[in-house]
Design an enzyme around this catalytic site. Sequence first.
Site, PDB file in Angstrom:
ATOM      1  N   ASP A 155       0.862  -1.183   0.000  1.00  0.00           N
ATOM      2  CA  ASP A 155       0.000   0.000   0.000  1.00  0.00           C
ATOM      3  C   ASP A 155       0.902   1.237   0.000  1.00  0.00           C
ATOM      4  O   ASP A 155       1.941   1.257   0.674  1.00  0.00           O
ATOM      5  CB  ASP A 155      -0.909   0.004   1.254  1.00  0.00           C
ATOM      6  CG  ASP A 155      -2.155   0.860   1.049  1.00  0.00           C
ATOM      7  OD1 ASP A 155      -3.271   0.326   1.148  1.00  0.00           O
ATOM      8  OD2 ASP A 155      -1.986   2.067   0.762  1.00  0.00           O
ATOM      9  N   LEU A 211      -0.145   4.095   1.072  1.00  0.00           N
ATOM     10  CA  LEU A 211      -0.651   4.926   2.187  1.00  0.00           C
ATOM     11  C   LEU A 211      -1.140   6.295   1.708  1.00  0.00           C
ATOM     12  O   LEU A 211      -1.203   7.248   2.494  1.00  0.00           O
ATOM     13  CB  LEU A 211       0.409   5.076   3.278  1.00  0.00           C
ATOM     14  CG  LEU A 211       0.949   3.754   3.865  1.00  0.00           C
ATOM     15  CD1 LEU A 211       2.023   4.048   4.927  1.00  0.00           C
ATOM     16  CD2 LEU A 211      -0.182   2.909   4.471  1.00  0.00           C
ATOM     17  N   LYS A 216     -10.481   6.177  -5.815  1.00  0.00           N
ATOM     18  CA  LYS A 216     -11.884   5.747  -5.942  1.00  0.00           C
ATOM     19  C   LYS A 216     -12.899   6.856  -5.679  1.00  0.00           C
ATOM     20  O   LYS A 216     -14.080   6.592  -5.446  1.00  0.00           O
ATOM     21  CB  LYS A 216     -12.145   4.602  -4.987  1.00  0.00           C
ATOM     22  CG  LYS A 216     -11.974   4.972  -3.531  1.00  0.00           C
ATOM     23  CD  LYS A 216     -12.823   4.065  -2.667  1.00  0.00           C
ATOM     24  CE  LYS A 216     -13.134   4.728  -1.354  1.00  0.00           C
ATOM     25  NZ  LYS A 216     -14.215   4.109  -0.637  1.00  0.00           N
ATOM     26  N   SER A 241     -16.869  -2.508  -9.661  1.00  0.00           N
ATOM     27  CA  SER A 241     -17.932  -1.698  -9.045  1.00  0.00           C
ATOM     28  C   SER A 241     -19.192  -1.720  -9.901  1.00  0.00           C
ATOM     29  O   SER A 241     -19.133  -1.851 -11.120  1.00  0.00           O
ATOM     30  CB  SER A 241     -17.427  -0.251  -8.910  1.00  0.00           C
ATOM     31  OG  SER A 241     -18.483   0.617  -8.569  1.00  0.00           O
ATOM     32  N   TYR A 245     -13.447   7.625 -12.960  1.00  0.00           N
ATOM     33  CA  TYR A 245     -13.306   6.529 -11.986  1.00  0.00           C
ATOM     34  C   TYR A 245     -14.041   5.300 -12.513  1.00  0.00           C
ATOM     35  O   TYR A 245     -13.463   4.217 -12.627  1.00  0.00           O
ATOM     36  CB  TYR A 245     -13.875   6.926 -10.620  1.00  0.00           C
ATOM     37  CG  TYR A 245     -14.183   5.725  -9.766  1.00  0.00           C
ATOM     38  CD1 TYR A 245     -15.485   5.252  -9.641  1.00  0.00           C
ATOM     39  CD2 TYR A 245     -13.163   5.030  -9.125  1.00  0.00           C
ATOM     40  CE1 TYR A 245     -15.762   4.124  -8.897  1.00  0.00           C
ATOM     41  CE2 TYR A 245     -13.441   3.897  -8.376  1.00  0.00           C
ATOM     42  CZ  TYR A 245     -14.750   3.452  -8.266  1.00  0.00           C
ATOM     43  OH  TYR A 245     -15.024   2.313  -7.529  1.00  0.00           O
ATOM     44  N   LYS A 269     -12.740   1.326 -14.060  1.00  0.00           N
ATOM     45  CA  LYS A 269     -13.238  -0.007 -13.686  1.00  0.00           C
ATOM     46  C   LYS A 269     -13.636  -0.786 -14.945  1.00  0.00           C
ATOM     47  O   LYS A 269     -13.321  -1.965 -15.094  1.00  0.00           O
ATOM     48  CB  LYS A 269     -14.428   0.102 -12.728  1.00  0.00           C
ATOM     49  CG  LYS A 269     -14.077   0.663 -11.361  1.00  0.00           C
ATOM     50  CD  LYS A 269     -13.039  -0.181 -10.648  1.00  0.00           C
ATOM     51  CE  LYS A 269     -12.726   0.343  -9.255  1.00  0.00           C
ATOM     52  NZ  LYS A 269     -11.638  -0.406  -8.604  1.00  0.00           N
ATOM     53  N   TYR A 313     -18.902  -4.518  -6.754  1.00  0.00           N
ATOM     54  CA  TYR A 313     -19.514  -4.178  -5.464  1.00  0.00           C
ATOM     55  C   TYR A 313     -20.649  -3.188  -5.677  1.00  0.00           C
ATOM     56  O   TYR A 313     -20.557  -2.302  -6.526  1.00  0.00           O
ATOM     57  CB  TYR A 313     -18.536  -3.436  -4.556  1.00  0.00           C
ATOM     58  CG  TYR A 313     -17.177  -4.003  -4.382  1.00  0.00           C
ATOM     59  CD1 TYR A 313     -16.142  -3.168  -4.005  1.00  0.00           C
ATOM     60  CD2 TYR A 313     -16.896  -5.352  -4.565  1.00  0.00           C
ATOM     61  CE1 TYR A 313     -14.861  -3.654  -3.819  1.00  0.00           C
ATOM     62  CE2 TYR A 313     -15.620  -5.852  -4.391  1.00  0.00           C
ATOM     63  CZ  TYR A 313     -14.617  -4.999  -4.017  1.00  0.00           C
ATOM     64  OH  TYR A 313     -13.345  -5.466  -3.838  1.00  0.00           O
ATOM     65  N   PHE A 314     -21.632  -3.246  -4.808  1.00  0.00           N
ATOM     66  CA  PHE A 314     -22.605  -2.182  -4.744  1.00  0.00           C
ATOM     67  C   PHE A 314     -22.113  -1.190  -3.700  1.00  0.00           C
ATOM     68  O   PHE A 314     -20.963  -0.734  -3.850  1.00  0.00           O
ATOM     69  CB  PHE A 314     -24.012  -2.807  -4.573  1.00  0.00           C
ATOM     70  CG  PHE A 314     -24.454  -3.361  -5.917  1.00  0.00           C
ATOM     71  CD1 PHE A 314     -23.798  -4.448  -6.498  1.00  0.00           C
ATOM     72  CD2 PHE A 314     -25.449  -2.742  -6.648  1.00  0.00           C
ATOM     73  CE1 PHE A 314     -24.144  -4.921  -7.765  1.00  0.00           C
ATOM     74  CE2 PHE A 314     -25.815  -3.218  -7.913  1.00  0.00           C
ATOM     75  CZ  PHE A 314     -25.146  -4.298  -8.464  1.00  0.00           C
ATOM     76  N   ASN A 315     -22.824  -0.869  -2.657  1.00  0.00           N
ATOM     77  CA  ASN A 315     -22.295   0.168  -1.755  1.00  0.00           C
ATOM     78  C   ASN A 315     -21.769  -0.400  -0.433  1.00  0.00           C
ATOM     79  O   ASN A 315     -22.561  -0.659   0.467  1.00  0.00           O
ATOM     80  CB  ASN A 315     -23.371   1.221  -1.502  1.00  0.00           C
ATOM     81  CG  ASN A 315     -23.545   2.115  -2.709  1.00  0.00           C
ATOM     82  OD1 ASN A 315     -23.860   1.634  -3.814  1.00  0.00           O
ATOM     83  ND2 ASN A 315     -23.308   3.414  -2.545  1.00  0.00           N
ATOM     84  N   ARG A 318     -27.192  15.816  -6.132  1.00  0.00           N
ATOM     85  CA  ARG A 318     -25.759  15.863  -6.446  1.00  0.00           C
ATOM     86  C   ARG A 318     -25.595  15.446  -7.904  1.00  0.00           C
ATOM     87  O   ARG A 318     -26.138  14.400  -8.323  1.00  0.00           O
ATOM     88  CB  ARG A 318     -24.990  14.908  -5.535  1.00  0.00           C
ATOM     89  CG  ARG A 318     -23.512  14.818  -5.799  1.00  0.00           C
ATOM     90  CD  ARG A 318     -22.776  13.986  -4.758  1.00  0.00           C
ATOM     91  NE  ARG A 318     -23.152  12.557  -4.832  1.00  0.00           N
ATOM     92  CZ  ARG A 318     -22.594  11.622  -4.065  1.00  0.00           C
ATOM     93  NH1 ARG A 318     -21.672  11.938  -3.165  1.00  0.00           N
ATOM     94  NH2 ARG A 318     -22.979  10.362  -4.188  1.00  0.00           N
TER      95      ARG A 318
HETATM   96  C1  WQD Z   1     -24.932   7.086  -1.731  1.00  0.00           C
HETATM   97  C2  WQD Z   1     -26.229   7.870  -1.710  1.00  0.00           C
HETATM   98  C3  WQD Z   1     -26.055  10.126  -2.542  1.00  0.00           C
HETATM   99  C4  WQD Z   1     -23.514  11.701   0.639  1.00  0.00           C
HETATM  100  C5  WQD Z   1     -20.029   5.774  -4.888  1.00  0.00           C
HETATM  101  C6  WQD Z   1     -19.251   5.265  -6.071  1.00  0.00           C
HETATM  102  C7  WQD Z   1     -19.179   3.772  -6.011  1.00  0.00           C
HETATM  103  C8  WQD Z   1     -18.597   3.355  -4.702  1.00  0.00           C
HETATM  104  C9  WQD Z   1     -19.472   3.883  -3.563  1.00  0.00           C
HETATM  105  C10 WQD Z   1     -16.217   3.065  -4.751  1.00  0.00           C
HETATM  106  C11 WQD Z   1     -26.416   8.707  -2.958  1.00  0.00           C
HETATM  107  C12 WQD Z   1     -26.423  10.116  -1.060  1.00  0.00           C
HETATM  108  C13 WQD Z   1     -24.270  10.857  -0.155  1.00  0.00           C
HETATM  109  C14 WQD Z   1     -24.154  12.760   1.331  1.00  0.00           C
HETATM  110  C15 WQD Z   1     -26.260  12.067   0.435  1.00  0.00           C
HETATM  111  N1  WQD Z   1     -17.285   3.847  -4.567  1.00  0.00           N
HETATM  112  N2  WQD Z   1     -25.605  11.028  -0.236  1.00  0.00           N
HETATM  113  N3  WQD Z   1     -25.508  12.900   1.214  1.00  0.00           N
HETATM  114  O1  WQD Z   1     -22.454   7.602  -5.072  1.00  0.00           O
HETATM  115  O2  WQD Z   1     -23.802   5.476  -4.600  1.00  0.00           O
HETATM  116  O3  WQD Z   1     -21.350   5.314  -4.988  1.00  0.00           O
HETATM  117  O4  WQD Z   1     -19.466   5.305  -3.693  1.00  0.00           O
HETATM  118  O5  WQD Z   1     -16.176   1.919  -5.058  1.00  0.00           O
HETATM  119  O6  WQD Z   1     -18.365   3.328  -7.053  1.00  0.00           O
HETATM  120  O7  WQD Z   1     -19.944   5.637  -7.230  1.00  0.00           O
HETATM  121  O8  WQD Z   1     -22.178   6.331  -2.892  1.00  0.00           O
HETATM  122  O9  WQD Z   1     -22.154   7.000  -0.523  1.00  0.00           O
HETATM  123  O10 WQD Z   1     -21.530   8.727  -2.284  1.00  0.00           O
HETATM  124  O11 WQD Z   1     -23.897   8.007  -2.072  1.00  0.00           O
HETATM  125  O12 WQD Z   1     -27.488  12.208   0.325  1.00  0.00           O
HETATM  126  O13 WQD Z   1     -23.515  13.575   2.059  1.00  0.00           O
HETATM  127  O14 WQD Z   1     -26.169   8.795  -0.621  1.00  0.00           O
HETATM  128  O15 WQD Z   1     -26.821  11.108  -3.226  1.00  0.00           O
HETATM  129  O16 WQD Z   1     -27.792   8.695  -3.279  1.00  0.00           O
HETATM  130  P1  WQD Z   1     -22.539   6.257  -4.456  1.00  0.00           P
HETATM  131  P2  WQD Z   1     -22.361   7.561  -1.898  1.00  0.00           P
END
Ligand code: WQD
Length: 341
Positions: free
Chosen positions: A33, A35, A87, A127, A152, A156, A180-182, A298
Site C-alpha cells: 500500500d 498509504l 476511488k 464496481s 473513476y 473499472k 460491489y454495490f455500496n 448531487r
Molecule cells: C450514496 C447515496 C447520494 C452523501 C459511490 C461510487 C461507487 C462506490 C461507492 C467506490 C447517494 C447520497 C451521499 C451525502 C447524500 N465507490 N448522499 N448525502 O455515489 O452510490 O457510490 O461510492 O467503489 O463506485 O460511485 O455512494 O455513498 O456517495 O452516495 O445524500 O452527504 O447517498 O446522493 O444517493 P454512491 P455515496
Amino acid sequence: MKTKILVTGGTGYIGSHTVVELQNAGYEVVIIDNLSNSNANVIDGIEAITGIRPAFVEGDCTDINTLRKLFEENPGIKGIINFAASKAVGESVQKPLLYYRNNLNTLINLLDLMPEFGVKGIVFSSSCTVYGEPDKNPIDETAPIKPATSPYGNTKQISEEIIEDYIKSGAPIKSILLRYFNPIGAHPSAMIGELPLGVPQNLVPYLTQAAAGIRAELTVFGNDYNTPDGSCIRDYIDVVDLAKAHVIAMKRMLDGQDTDAVEIFNLGTGRGLSVLELIDSFERATGVKVPHKIGARRAGDIEKIWADPKKANEVLGWTAQVPIDETMKNAWAWQCKVTAK
Ligand code: WQD
C-alpha cells in the site's frame, strides 16, 4: 504450508477487512500500500483482531520495479486481490490522468508480473458503476455495461476489459471480477473501519460524523427522485460480508476445477434502501439522531440501483448476512472509537 496472497491496497477500507477474513481462513497475507488514502496503523488493528501481523510493504504499484522486488522478496504468492486504486468519483472528474495512470498502470504491472512469478489468479475490485443508471432493477451480471459517467467508473470498465483481453491472449492466469454495490459499516471489534481523509464523500461516514457532531448536519442530496420517499436508492452491503466474498472467490479461483478463466459476480444484498431509510436504520439501531436536511441533488447521482445477487448466492455460495441495523451499529461504534482518539 499456507497459501500466500498479495493484497494491494490492503490498509484501505475494504482491503483491511479482507485481510482479516483471509487470515481467519488460513491464508498468509502480504500487503502492499502506498498509504495515499490510508494509515499504516491499520495493520495494528488487523493484528489486534486476528493475532497475526501481515507482512507489509509500503510502495506504489504503479512502479513495476517495486512490485518485482516484492515478488522476489516474497516468493510463493499464488493469488492477488487488487484493491489499490483511487476511488473518489468527483475527484476523478477533476484529475482524470491521476485516475487512469494510478488505476490502470497498477493493474497492468500486476498482470505483467503474474506469469513470471507463478501467480495463478487475480481477484479484481470492480464496481456497480460499470452499469451506469440501470434500465431496470434488480441488476444482474448480464445487464448492459453503460458508458461510464466518470473517469473513476471508466477505469473499472477498462480494467475489466484489460483482464479479459490479457487472458484471451493466452496468459496462464485466471480472474474473478467482483462488482460491489455500496460497501458500508465496520468490523464489529471496532478495531478497523472506514477512515475517509478530509470531508467524507460517501454517505455513511458523513452520516456518522454528523451524528458525532463533527459535521453540523448531513445533507440529503435530493428528495424529488422517482422513489417511494423521493431519496435515492442503493444496495448497501456490510463490509465484512463483502470481505468474506473475496475469500470465497479466491478459494474458488485457486482451487476450483473447470471454472471459467474469467468470472463476474455482483456483490450486493438484493435489497434497495433509500437515503432516508438508512438514516432511520441508524437512528433505530443506535438511538442517536442524525441532524440532517434536504438539499439539492448531487450531479451525476444515479436514482436507484440494487443487485440481483442470485449468481453469487448460487455459484459462489455466498449470501450477505449482516442485518442493516447491525451494520449501522458497527459503523457508529467505529465512529465513536475514532472520535475518542
Ligand atoms: C450514496 C447515496 C447520494 C452523501 C459511490 C461510487 C461507487 C462506490 C461507492 C467506490 C447517494 C447520497 C451521499 C451525502 C447524500 N465507490 N448522499 N448525502 O455515489 O452510490 O457510490 O461510492 O467503489 O463506485 O460511485 O455512494 O455513498 O456517495 O452516495 O445524500 O452527504 O447517498 O446522493 O444517493 P454512491 P455515496
